[in-house]
Design a protein around this motif. Structure first.
Motif, PDB file in Angstrom:
ATOM      1  N   THR A 105      73.715  70.896  33.632  1.00 56.63           N
ATOM      2  CA  THR A 105      72.329  70.418  33.520  1.00 56.63           C
ATOM      3  C   THR A 105      72.156  69.096  34.248  1.00 56.63           C
ATOM      4  O   THR A 105      71.035  68.723  34.601  1.00 56.63           O
ATOM      5  CB  THR A 105      71.912  70.248  32.046  1.00 56.63           C
ATOM      6  OG1 THR A 105      72.767  69.279  31.421  1.00 56.63           O
ATOM      7  CG2 THR A 105      71.983  71.564  31.293  1.00 56.63           C
ATOM      8  N   ASP A 106      73.257  68.371  34.482  1.00 51.41           N
ATOM      9  CA  ASP A 106      73.189  67.083  35.178  1.00 51.41           C
ATOM     10  C   ASP A 106      73.414  67.209  36.678  1.00 51.41           C
ATOM     11  O   ASP A 106      73.257  66.223  37.409  1.00 51.41           O
ATOM     12  CB  ASP A 106      74.241  66.121  34.607  1.00 51.41           C
ATOM     13  CG  ASP A 106      73.956  65.727  33.165  1.00 51.41           C
ATOM     14  OD1 ASP A 106      72.768  65.661  32.792  1.00 51.41           O
ATOM     15  OD2 ASP A 106      74.924  65.514  32.411  1.00 51.41           O
ATOM     16  N   TYR A 107      73.829  68.379  37.126  1.00 48.01           N
ATOM     17  CA  TYR A 107      74.142  68.578  38.543  1.00 48.01           C
ATOM     18  C   TYR A 107      73.568  69.906  39.013  1.00 48.01           C
ATOM     19  O   TYR A 107      73.432  70.848  38.235  1.00 48.01           O
ATOM     20  CB  TYR A 107      75.661  68.575  38.768  1.00 48.01           C
ATOM     21  CG  TYR A 107      76.339  67.315  38.305  1.00 48.01           C
ATOM     22  CD1 TYR A 107      76.364  66.181  39.111  1.00 48.01           C
ATOM     23  CD2 TYR A 107      76.928  67.255  37.044  1.00 48.01           C
ATOM     24  CE1 TYR A 107      76.979  65.015  38.665  1.00 48.01           C
ATOM     25  CE2 TYR A 107      77.541  66.101  36.601  1.00 48.01           C
ATOM     26  CZ  TYR A 107      77.559  64.973  37.408  1.00 48.01           C
ATOM     27  OH  TYR A 107      78.154  63.818  36.967  1.00 48.01           O
ATOM     28  N   ASP A 108      73.264  69.972  40.297  1.00 50.37           N
ATOM     29  CA  ASP A 108      72.834  71.243  40.877  1.00 50.37           C
ATOM     30  C   ASP A 108      74.021  72.160  41.135  1.00 50.37           C
ATOM     31  O   ASP A 108      73.914  73.380  40.980  1.00 50.37           O
ATOM     32  CB  ASP A 108      72.085  70.987  42.194  1.00 50.37           C
ATOM     33  CG  ASP A 108      70.792  70.221  41.989  1.00 50.37           C
ATOM     34  OD1 ASP A 108      69.869  70.773  41.369  1.00 50.37           O
ATOM     35  OD2 ASP A 108      70.723  69.056  42.439  1.00 50.37           O
ATOM     36  N   ALA A 164      83.340  64.078  39.144  1.00 55.26           N
ATOM     37  CA  ALA A 164      83.171  64.249  37.701  1.00 55.26           C
ATOM     38  C   ALA A 164      83.725  65.601  37.279  1.00 55.26           C
ATOM     39  O   ALA A 164      83.665  66.572  38.037  1.00 55.26           O
ATOM     40  CB  ALA A 164      81.698  64.150  37.313  1.00 55.26           C
ATOM     41  N   ALA A 200      76.243  72.827  29.773  1.00 53.00           N
ATOM     42  CA  ALA A 200      75.723  71.470  29.550  1.00 53.00           C
ATOM     43  C   ALA A 200      76.058  70.561  30.720  1.00 53.00           C
ATOM     44  O   ALA A 200      75.215  69.756  31.156  1.00 53.00           O
ATOM     45  CB  ALA A 200      76.303  70.905  28.246  1.00 53.00           C
ATOM     46  N   PHE A 201      77.268  70.675  31.247  1.00 52.99           N
ATOM     47  CA  PHE A 201      77.668  69.836  32.372  1.00 52.99           C
ATOM     48  C   PHE A 201      76.754  70.065  33.575  1.00 52.99           C
ATOM     49  O   PHE A 201      76.338  69.117  34.255  1.00 52.99           O
ATOM     50  CB  PHE A 201      79.125  70.150  32.745  1.00 52.99           C
ATOM     51  CG  PHE A 201      79.658  69.338  33.881  1.00 52.99           C
ATOM     52  CD1 PHE A 201      80.118  68.043  33.676  1.00 52.99           C
ATOM     53  CD2 PHE A 201      79.714  69.866  35.165  1.00 52.99           C
ATOM     54  CE1 PHE A 201      80.615  67.286  34.727  1.00 52.99           C
ATOM     55  CE2 PHE A 201      80.202  69.124  36.217  1.00 52.99           C
ATOM     56  CZ  PHE A 201      80.663  67.820  35.997  1.00 52.99           C
ATOM     57  N   PRO A 236      83.964  68.462  33.848  1.00 52.36           N
ATOM     58  CA  PRO A 236      83.473  68.820  32.511  1.00 52.36           C
ATOM     59  C   PRO A 236      84.593  68.670  31.481  1.00 52.36           C
ATOM     60  O   PRO A 236      85.779  68.747  31.812  1.00 52.36           O
ATOM     61  CB  PRO A 236      83.069  70.288  32.672  1.00 52.36           C
ATOM     62  CG  PRO A 236      83.944  70.796  33.779  1.00 52.36           C
ATOM     63  CD  PRO A 236      84.134  69.641  34.711  1.00 52.36           C
ATOM     64  N   ALA A 250      78.608  67.703  41.872  1.00 50.71           N
ATOM     65  CA  ALA A 250      79.823  67.159  41.255  1.00 50.71           C
ATOM     66  C   ALA A 250      81.032  67.788  41.925  1.00 50.71           C
ATOM     67  O   ALA A 250      81.008  68.973  42.277  1.00 50.71           O
ATOM     68  CB  ALA A 250      79.841  67.454  39.763  1.00 50.71           C
ATOM     69  N   ARG A 284      74.319  76.640  38.041  1.00 53.03           N
ATOM     70  CA  ARG A 284      73.862  77.088  36.734  1.00 53.03           C
ATOM     71  C   ARG A 284      73.627  78.590  36.742  1.00 53.03           C
ATOM     72  O   ARG A 284      73.388  79.194  37.791  1.00 53.03           O
ATOM     73  CB  ARG A 284      72.546  76.384  36.369  1.00 53.03           C
ATOM     74  CG  ARG A 284      72.642  74.875  36.291  1.00 53.03           C
ATOM     75  CD  ARG A 284      71.266  74.233  36.191  1.00 53.03           C
ATOM     76  NE  ARG A 284      71.306  72.853  36.664  1.00 53.03           N
ATOM     77  CZ  ARG A 284      70.253  72.161  37.047  1.00 53.03           C
ATOM     78  NH1 ARG A 284      69.048  72.717  36.994  1.00 53.03           N
ATOM     79  NH2 ARG A 284      70.372  70.918  37.468  1.00 53.03           N
ATOM     80  N   GLN A 316      79.975  74.034  27.095  1.00 52.98           N
ATOM     81  CA  GLN A 316      80.295  72.784  27.782  1.00 52.98           C
ATOM     82  C   GLN A 316      79.988  72.877  29.277  1.00 52.98           C
ATOM     83  O   GLN A 316      79.459  71.930  29.870  1.00 52.98           O
ATOM     84  CB  GLN A 316      81.769  72.436  27.573  1.00 52.98           C
ATOM     85  CG  GLN A 316      82.121  72.035  26.150  1.00 52.98           C
ATOM     86  CD  GLN A 316      81.491  70.711  25.752  1.00 52.98           C
ATOM     87  OE1 GLN A 316      81.185  69.864  26.585  1.00 52.98           O
ATOM     88  NE2 GLN A 316      81.257  70.537  24.454  1.00 52.98           N
ATOM     89  N   ARG A 335      72.228  67.270  43.860  1.00 53.51           N
ATOM     90  CA  ARG A 335      73.220  66.454  43.163  1.00 53.51           C
ATOM     91  C   ARG A 335      74.445  67.332  42.892  1.00 53.51           C
ATOM     92  O   ARG A 335      74.353  68.339  42.192  1.00 53.51           O
ATOM     93  CB  ARG A 335      72.625  65.925  41.855  1.00 53.51           C
ATOM     94  CG  ARG A 335      73.527  64.981  41.067  1.00 53.51           C
ATOM     95  CD  ARG A 335      72.737  64.374  39.917  1.00 53.51           C
ATOM     96  NE  ARG A 335      73.608  63.712  38.956  1.00 53.51           N
ATOM     97  CZ  ARG A 335      74.083  62.489  39.065  1.00 53.51           C
ATOM     98  NH1 ARG A 335      73.767  61.773  40.141  1.00 53.51           N
ATOM     99  NH2 ARG A 335      74.857  61.961  38.132  1.00 53.51           N
TER     100      ARG A 335
END
Length: 482
Positions: free
Chosen positions: A379-382, A306, A376-377, A308, A270, A447, A373, A268
């Motif tokens: 965590t929703d994307y690889d 998307a 955290a952003f 952040p 962004a 990450r 931030q 995934r």
């Protein structure tokens, strides 16, 4: 039997892996390679100005010894005979480290290697030159009082970027297949974008910074090369934990090459053209980077547009950086020689005296909030993809890009420095050419600790992009009139 000179491939264009295969098969030797890159240097260096110290004779002796080992089938390591360039704030035993400053020029030969240099030496690398940088690596353009302006191999009228501009320009020009660099705001990635090569800022602490000085804790050491697999190989060698270093990352050695061909299916991703805060992004750069992201989508990744929510972090960087630059001066340069530093660092010292300790502490806290931030952003994307440089390389007479908004005039690297706050791995790789024929760089971020995933995605994209972006990124250097 070795090939005749007329039948040998263009050695300066080959990957490290291909060079090692050529050594092993006795198709050519480390001496052949060294002679090829030294010929490139002799032809192009006076105009490029990417090197600040050379030791050709020592390199030749090392190449002769390496050639003998390969002939006997006994190479000493995974880089035996490979020429490597070293940024002039990394120490090489027996060499000098000028760090772009007249105040540090002329010192005695050094007694020890920097940690990452020691790892490269153990693997058999041959050090052929130190590369230029701005004074104490404190500005985004490679123009120092000690060595002057380093120019872009795609067009000598343009900047190479900084602070690792000497390393990226030299690798692009074929002076060596790889170089060392470090990055506190984009200092590997921005010049890699400008010069059309690959530059990797690993997760901070993964590669030893010893004995460099980094008052703000923003810098990370990393490799520069023309091929993604070469970056991975170098990372396997230089990311070894160094016991006793306080901020080193104690972890087992990483197999960066082991999964690098696994592709991006199921990831995934962004994409953000402006990281949510850049005042302007060249439209052709944004379009080229998005097109590269779409290639990964076609390869099986899910792509989401998307950004952040990190506010406007540039003002923070500009407020705190003079303190850190002034601190570097205080730590690196004896008081009796500080009058020799250039105008920029003199200005930083004056600005630093106007900032209170509480103001600086507040700036550091703001950096931590930006980092939170970004973590955290992701965590929703690889992965997160952005343009590396949001402007094209610009004329060496300028200190800022043309028409850059004056309100943020000193921070024209809006997509790179936030990942120094967050300490996440980030890589720049060429993804296209502008209408002017200049390289465009795509930034790939993951990450913290997922460095291998960054390289995996970069390798997947490398295979999907036109080969010329990687095989001859400095082709314009040889064009008539250059």
């Amino acid at each position: 039997m070795p090939l005749s000179p007329s039948r040998q491939p263009a050695l300066h264009l080959l990957s490290i892996e291909a060079l090692l295969q050529g050594f092993a098969s006795l198709q050519f030797t480390p001496v052949d390679l060294l002679q090829a890159v030294l010929a490139r240097i002799e032809r192009h260096e006076p105009g490029l100005n990417a090197l600040c110290e050379r030791q050709d004779q020592a390199a030749l002796l090392a190449a002769q010894a390496s050639s003998a080992r390969w002939a006997a089938g006994q190479p000493m390591g995974r880089l035996d005979g490979i020429p490597i360039l070293v940024k002039d704030n990394h120490d090489i035993q027996g060499w000098h480290t000028g760090n772009g400053s007249k105040a540090l020029a002329g010192g005695p030969p050094l007694q020890h290697d920097s940690a990452l240099v020691a790892r490269l030496r153990e693997a058999g690398a041959i050090f052929i030159a130190k590369t230029t940088l701005p004074e104490l690596a404190t500005t985004p353009l490679t123009d120092s009082p000690l060595t002057g302006i380093t120019r872009n191999p795609w067009n000598l009228a343009l900047h190479a970027g900084g602070s690792s501009g000497g390393s990226t320009a030299a690798v692009a020009a074929g002076f060596a297949p790889a170089a060392t660099g470090n990055d506190a705001a984009g200092s590997i990635r921005t010049p890699a974008s400008f010069c059309g090569v690959i530059g990797f800022k690993p997760s901070h602490g993964l590669v030893s910074a010893s004995p460099s000085i980094d008052p703000g804790g923003l810098s990370a050491e990393g490799p520069i090369a023309r091929h993604v697999r070469d970056i991975a190989l170098l990372m396997e060698l230089i990311s070894r934990h160094e016991p006793g270093e306080p901020f080193a990352w104690p972890r087992p050695a990483e197999d960066f090459l082991g999964q690098i061909e696994d592709g991006v299916a199921g990831l995934r991703i962004a994409f953000s053209a402006d990281l949510g805060h850049a005042a302007q992004v060249d439209p052709q750069i944004a379009a080229s980077c998005l097109a590269a992201a779409r290639l990964l989508q076609q390869a099986g990744a899910t792509l989401v547009l998307a950004s952040p929510d990190i506010g406007q972090p540039a003002a923070n960087y500009l407020r705190a950086w003079p303190v850190e630059a002034a601190s570097a001066v205080a730590q690196e340069i004896p008081a009796e020689r500080q009058h020799l530093i250039g105008d920029f660092l003199q200005q930083c010292q004056a600005q630093a005296r106007q900032l209170s300790a509480l103001d600086y502490a507040a700036a550091i806290q703001e950096r931590h909030q930006v980092a939170q931030q970004l973590h955290a952003f992701l965590t929703d994307y690889d992965l997160l993809l952005t343009p590396t440089a949001v402007v094209e390389p610009f004329a060496v007479e300028r200190l800022l890009p043309p028409d850059w908004p004056e309100t943020i005039s000193a921070m024209w690297q809006p997509t790179t420095f936030p990942f120094n706050f967050s300490r996440q791995p980030a890589l720049s790789m060429p993804c296209g050419l502008s209408a002017a024929g200049l390289p465009i760089g795509l930034q790939i971020v993951a990450r913290f600790g997922r460095d291998q995933l960054v390289l995996r995605a970069a390798r997947a994209l490398e295979k999907l992009l036109p080969e010329g972006l990687f095989a001859e990124p400095c082709g314009l250097l040889d064009a008539p009139g250059r």
